[in-house]
Design an enzyme around this catalytic site. Structure first.
Site, mmCIF file in Angstrom:
data_model
loop_
_atom_site.group_PDB
_atom_site.id
_atom_site.type_symbol
_atom_site.label_atom_id
_atom_site.label_comp_id
_atom_site.label_asym_id
_atom_site.label_seq_id
_atom_site.Cartn_x
_atom_site.Cartn_y
_atom_site.Cartn_z
ATOM 1 N N SER A 112 -24.024 11.871 15.590
ATOM 2 C CA SER A 112 -24.167 11.675 17.035
ATOM 3 C C SER A 112 -23.636 12.858 17.816
ATOM 4 O O SER A 112 -23.842 12.933 19.014
ATOM 5 C CB SER A 112 -23.492 10.382 17.493
ATOM 6 N N HIS A 151 -31.335 10.658 15.101
ATOM 7 C CA HIS A 151 -30.218 9.922 15.702
ATOM 8 C C HIS A 151 -30.665 8.523 16.114
ATOM 9 O O HIS A 151 -31.310 8.340 17.144
ATOM 10 C CB HIS A 151 -29.682 10.713 16.908
ATOM 11 N N ASN A 159 -26.529 10.439 25.118
ATOM 12 C CA ASN A 159 -25.078 10.454 25.339
ATOM 13 C C ASN A 159 -24.666 11.492 26.378
ATOM 14 O O ASN A 159 -23.660 11.328 27.064
ATOM 15 C CB ASN A 159 -24.328 10.694 24.028
HETATM 16 P P1 NAI Z 1 -19.545 3.629 8.839
HETATM 17 O O1 NAI Z 1 -18.104 3.928 8.645
HETATM 18 O O2 NAI Z 1 -19.969 2.233 9.141
HETATM 19 O O3 NAI Z 1 -20.362 4.099 7.532
HETATM 20 C C1 NAI Z 1 -20.124 5.272 6.827
HETATM 21 C C2 NAI Z 1 -20.444 5.014 5.362
HETATM 22 O O4 NAI Z 1 -20.381 6.245 4.659
HETATM 23 C C3 NAI Z 1 -19.453 4.055 4.688
HETATM 24 O O5 NAI Z 1 -20.171 3.058 3.975
HETATM 25 C C4 NAI Z 1 -18.670 4.980 3.750
HETATM 26 O O6 NAI Z 1 -18.206 4.307 2.584
HETATM 27 C C5 NAI Z 1 -19.728 6.017 3.433
HETATM 28 N N1 NAI Z 1 -19.216 7.294 2.927
HETATM 29 C C6 NAI Z 1 -18.074 7.944 3.267
HETATM 30 N N2 NAI Z 1 -17.979 9.108 2.597
HETATM 31 C C7 NAI Z 1 -19.081 9.181 1.806
HETATM 32 C C8 NAI Z 1 -19.555 10.125 0.866
HETATM 33 N N3 NAI Z 1 -18.875 11.241 0.616
HETATM 34 N N4 NAI Z 1 -20.713 9.882 0.225
HETATM 35 C C9 NAI Z 1 -21.416 8.767 0.473
HETATM 36 N N5 NAI Z 1 -21.022 7.829 1.359
HETATM 37 C C10 NAI Z 1 -19.872 8.034 2.012
HETATM 38 O O7 NAI Z 1 -20.051 4.643 9.963
HETATM 39 P P2 NAI Z 1 -21.352 4.539 10.908
HETATM 40 O O8 NAI Z 1 -20.971 3.902 12.198
HETATM 41 O O9 NAI Z 1 -22.473 3.978 10.107
HETATM 42 O O10 NAI Z 1 -21.616 6.087 11.239
HETATM 43 C C11 NAI Z 1 -22.262 6.958 10.346
HETATM 44 C C12 NAI Z 1 -22.829 8.132 11.119
HETATM 45 O O11 NAI Z 1 -23.738 7.656 12.115
HETATM 46 C C13 NAI Z 1 -21.803 8.987 11.849
HETATM 47 O O12 NAI Z 1 -22.218 10.325 11.798
HETATM 48 C C14 NAI Z 1 -21.879 8.460 13.291
HETATM 49 O O13 NAI Z 1 -21.483 9.423 14.232
HETATM 50 C C15 NAI Z 1 -23.371 8.182 13.393
HETATM 51 N N6 NAI Z 1 -23.757 7.240 14.426
HETATM 52 C C16 NAI Z 1 -23.042 6.077 14.621
HETATM 53 C C17 NAI Z 1 -23.443 5.172 15.614
HETATM 54 C C18 NAI Z 1 -22.689 3.902 15.821
HETATM 55 O O14 NAI Z 1 -22.968 3.205 16.832
HETATM 56 N N7 NAI Z 1 -21.764 3.525 14.952
HETATM 57 C C19 NAI Z 1 -24.627 5.420 16.467
HETATM 58 C C20 NAI Z 1 -25.358 6.626 16.104
HETATM 59 C C21 NAI Z 1 -24.902 7.497 15.145
#
Ligand code: NAI
Length: 286
Positions: A120, A141, A191
């Site tokens: 993001s 995104h 954003n």
């Molecule tokens: P989250 O914490 O729910 O998920 C991240 C996942 O990645 C977890 O399942 C974790 O175990 C896994 N992970 C961590 N290190 C890893 C690795 N080395 N290899 C494989 N998997 C790994 O986070 P979320 O919210 O899903 O965010 C993920 C991305 O999406 C970020 O870049 C965030 O900025 C972006 N994003 C998030 C939004 C939101 O509303 N939460 C909206 C739009 C984008």
């Protein structure tokens, strides 16, 4: 003759099966396309599977679960996705971590595969430059919750080719999403406009205005379905503060300085809906 672009990919690799990665895998699998989710541990993968199951049940009923899940493979190894023609990275928002993921994807996936990031705020250009295919690296995104929110911003990095953007556009449309193209600068499009608005509303509160009056004003005066402060509470005050900081640091422009009230709220643990207290009091309701 111009080459006809296919509107789909044969198999998709999603790195990180969290909130966003799980949702992304779900919407792709619902199109009958095989998806591999790679996460760190089998516990992470169990959590991912459970969350996806819950979301399908909520939106499509229990009967739909098996069919969608039959298109998803859960794995801790990138090699299970070595034949994918698209990878979408959704690991936490840490540049070093994302660069490492892109290096590995570049090593393992076929040279013509597209590598996308759901970041993001981080630079697509930076991710592209650790690969040997910078023209095939792009931002995709999604918005949360992915199966419900229509929009996907395609982020065109400085190295991203028009053909890559077009392929991603067709793919997104095939999944029923609405696509917009944004340049690779902090905040992209949504954003960049939304966060300063919520930040400005926080300044109004700091100056003594009533949150309800501000939200009513924005809803009735500009036809927004939800006021900026209710929205800030639901996004999370910590997430809003961090996004504000990344705009501020990214542009080095004082117009993005986060409102001091947001910082105080984070320090006080008033994180919005998730903590029960933000601009509004949610009592027991979270
Ligand atoms: P989250 O914490 O729910 O998920 C991240 C996942 O990645 C977890 O399942 C974790 O175990 C896994 N992970 C961590 N290190 C890893 C690795 N080395 N290899 C494989 N998997 C790994 O986070 P979320 O919210 O899903 O965010 C993920 C991305 O999406 C970020 O870049 C965030 O900025 C972006 N994003 C998030 C939004 C939101 O509303 N939460 C909206 C739009 C984008």
């Amino acid at each position: 003759m111009q080459q006809q672009l296919s509107n789909s990919f044969n198999k998709v690799l999603v790195i990180g099966g969290g909130l966003m990665g799980g949702g992304i895998a779900q919407v792709i699998a619902q199109q009958g396309i095989p998806v591999v989710i790679v996460d760190r541990t089998s516990e992470d993968l169990d959590r991912s599977r459970a969350r996806i199951k819950k979301m399908i049940t909520r939106l499509n009923g229990e009967g739909a679960v098996e069919e969608v899940l039959s298109n998803i493979t859960f794995s801790t190894s990138y090699h299970d996705g070595a034949d994918c023609d698209l990878a979408i990275e959704a690991v936490p928002e840490i540049l070093e971590l994302k660069l490492e993921v892109f290096r590995r994807l570049d090593e393992i996936l076929p040279p013509n595969a597209i590598l996308a990031s759901n970041t993001s705020s981080l630079s697509i250009a930076a991710m592209s430059s650790v690969t040997k295919r910078p023209e095939s690296v792009v931002g995709m995104h999604f918005f949360s919750p992915v199966p419900i929110m229509k929009l996907v911003e395609i982020v065109k990095g400085m190295n991203t080719s028009d053909e890559t953007v077009e392929k991603i556009r067709l793919f997104g449309e095939m999944m029923g999403k609405e696509m917009i193209v944004a340049k690779d600068f902090p905040g992209f499009t949504v954003n960049r406009v939304l966060v300063p608005m919520m930040n400005e509303a926080a300044f109004l509160v700091m100056e003594g205005n009533d949150p309800e009056e501000i939200d009513r004003g924005m809803m009735l005066g500009t036809n927004h379905p939800i006021g900026p402060l209710k929205l800030a509470d639901s996004v999370g005050i910590d997430v809003l503060y961090n996004t504000c900081m990344s705009l501020f640091e990214g542009f080095k422009d004082s117009k993005y300085r986060p409102c001091p009230l947001l910082k105080r709220m984070v320090e006080a643990g008033h994180l919005g809906k998730k903590s029960g207290q933000g601009f509004y009091d949610y009592g027991g309701e979270k």
